[in-house]
Design an enzyme around this catalytic site. Structure first.
Site, PDB file in Angstrom:
ATOM      1  N   HIS A  52      -3.363   8.105 -11.740  1.00  0.00           N
ATOM      2  CA  HIS A  52      -4.725   7.569 -11.537  1.00  0.00           C
ATOM      3  C   HIS A  52      -5.658   8.032 -12.659  1.00  0.00           C
ATOM      4  O   HIS A  52      -6.486   7.265 -13.151  1.00  0.00           O
ATOM      5  CB  HIS A  52      -5.311   8.079 -10.216  1.00  0.00           C
ATOM      6  N   GLU A  82       0.336  -0.674 -14.068  1.00  0.00           N
ATOM      7  CA  GLU A  82       1.470  -1.600 -14.236  1.00  0.00           C
ATOM      8  C   GLU A  82       2.602  -1.282 -13.265  1.00  0.00           C
ATOM      9  O   GLU A  82       3.463  -2.114 -13.025  1.00  0.00           O
ATOM     10  CB  GLU A  82       2.018  -1.468 -15.667  1.00  0.00           C
ATOM     11  N   ASP A 112       2.543  -0.940 -10.106  1.00  0.00           N
ATOM     12  CA  ASP A 112       2.463  -1.924  -9.013  1.00  0.00           C
ATOM     13  C   ASP A 112       2.376  -3.297  -9.666  1.00  0.00           C
ATOM     14  O   ASP A 112       1.320  -3.938  -9.692  1.00  0.00           O
ATOM     15  CB  ASP A 112       1.251  -1.634  -8.134  1.00  0.00           C
ATOM     16  N   SER A 147       1.719   8.713  -5.251  1.00  0.00           N
ATOM     17  CA  SER A 147       1.302   9.589  -4.148  1.00  0.00           C
ATOM     18  C   SER A 147       2.486   9.842  -3.208  1.00  0.00           C
ATOM     19  O   SER A 147       2.554  10.865  -2.540  1.00  0.00           O
ATOM     20  CB  SER A 147       0.173   8.951  -3.357  1.00  0.00           C
TER      21      SER A 147
HETATM   22  O1  PAF Z   1      -3.170   0.242  -5.821  1.00  0.00           O
HETATM   23  C1  PAF Z   1      -3.856   0.705  -4.893  1.00  0.00           C
HETATM   24  O2  PAF Z   1      -4.071   1.910  -4.781  1.00  0.00           O
HETATM   25  C2  PAF Z   1      -4.452  -0.253  -3.877  1.00  0.00           C
HETATM   26  O3  PAF Z   1      -3.611  -1.308  -3.602  1.00  0.00           O
HETATM   27  C3  PAF Z   1      -5.857  -0.764  -4.265  1.00  0.00           C
HETATM   28  C4  PAF Z   1      -5.811  -1.597  -5.529  1.00  0.00           C
HETATM   29  C5  PAF Z   1      -6.799   0.412  -4.465  1.00  0.00           C
HETATM   30  C6  PAF Z   1      -6.422  -1.650  -3.154  1.00  0.00           C
HETATM   31  O4  PAF Z   1      -6.532  -0.961  -1.961  1.00  0.00           O
END
Ligand code: PAF
Length: 285
Positions: A41, A152, A154, A190
């Site tokens: 993140h 990327e 996801d 996570s």
């Molecule tokens: O990727 C994520 O963490 C979630 O799918 C998002 C984009 C924050 C939407 O809840």
């Protein structure tokens, strides 16, 4: 760093940030998250900072994208730790709404990409991507960013979001954040926190398999042989159970067949005990 919990607070804060500069409007970057932040993140945050003058991050565990109530209940939450990480990274605004703020009583509006949301991962997790697009639309409407960054890793989610933004003419630039990996190659997630020590060691099989797939694609192969190699490689790890293997066109996610003459997005989902891990790579011949 300003923390906002209501729509009015967040709108006022983003307006103030965007208009803060006497030289003209500032460009606002946005990283939506569900908290439980890790280095993956933070690399999206850094990318947003490079591409904007100020950055907002949302932390919202979105109930509408979970298929299993148990997954929602067990989702890791630690706002204090997340906020400390965002503060240390120099984030300007954090949006930390509760469920009723995002989904007001009586809400009934959904946003859905009709094809992309219901194939591949979407076919085994019905409603998941509808939940993602429904929440991201709400977040975009509240935060009103100029640019937003999505990982990327996801991969299908990224394509779904890009499609939605194009279809609905949303005035947001979408950037793709490269997957961050642990030293042994495991994609950061996570969910990794929930792996036992044995499963954590075995989970390296995902990235090793994708690396071997990249070599095979470069040397020339058919989609069928590529799939066999990947399935055999995952099967050779006794703790791993292959749940999903997609070999599709980048962006439109259509299944490929026969001799591989174009780029292929390989999307893997593999179960370790009760934890499902995903990883992906776009491979070029
Ligand atoms: O990727 C994520 O963490 C979630 O799918 C998002 C984009 C924050 C939407 O809840």
């Amino acid at each position: 760093m300003q923390i906002c919990r209501t729509v009015d607070e967040m709108r006022a804060a983003t307006r103030a940030v965007k208009n803060a500069s006497p030289e003209g409007a500032k460009r606002l970057g946005f990283v939506p998250t569900m908290g439980a932040l890790h280095d993956g993140h933070m690399s999206l945050v850094a990318q947003a900072q490079e591409n904007a003058d100020a950055v907002a991050v949302s932390i919202f565990v979105n109930p509408t994208q979970f298929n299993q109530p148990a997954d929602l209940d067990s989702y890791p939450r630690d706002d204090a730790r997340d906020l400390a990480m965002l503060e240390a990274a120099g984030v300007d605004l954090v949006f930390l709404p509760d469920v009723e703020t995002i989904y007001p009583p009586g809400h009934e509006t959904i946003v859905e990409t009709t094809r992309l949301a219901n194939i591949l991962h979407g076919a085994v997790r019905p409603g998941h991507f509808r939940g993602v697009t429904s929440v991201v639309t709400r977040l975009f409407n509240i935060v009103q960013p100029d640019v937003a960054v999505f990982g990327e890793k996801d991969y299908q989610q990224l394509q779904v979001i890009k499609r939605m933004v194009a279809d609905l003419h949303m005035p947001v630039e979408i950037l793709a954040g490269p997957t961050c990996r642990e030293a042994d190659g495991l994609a950061m997630s996570s969910r990794n926190q929930r792996l036992s020590a044995e499963d954590r060691a075995a989970a390296v099989v995902l990235s090793q398999t994708l690396n071997a797939a990249a070599v095979l694609v470069k040397s020339g192969t058919s989609v069928e042989d590529l799939r066999d190699m990947i399935a055999n490689s995952i099967d050779a790890e006794p703790r791993a159970s292959l749940q999903g293997l997609d070999t599709v066109t980048p962006e439109t996610l259509e299944n490929l067949h026969g001799a591989l003459t174009q780029s292929v997005a390989v999307m893997l989902s593999v179960q370790f005990s009760d934890v499902l891990l995903i990883d992906q790579k776009v491979l070029t011949p």
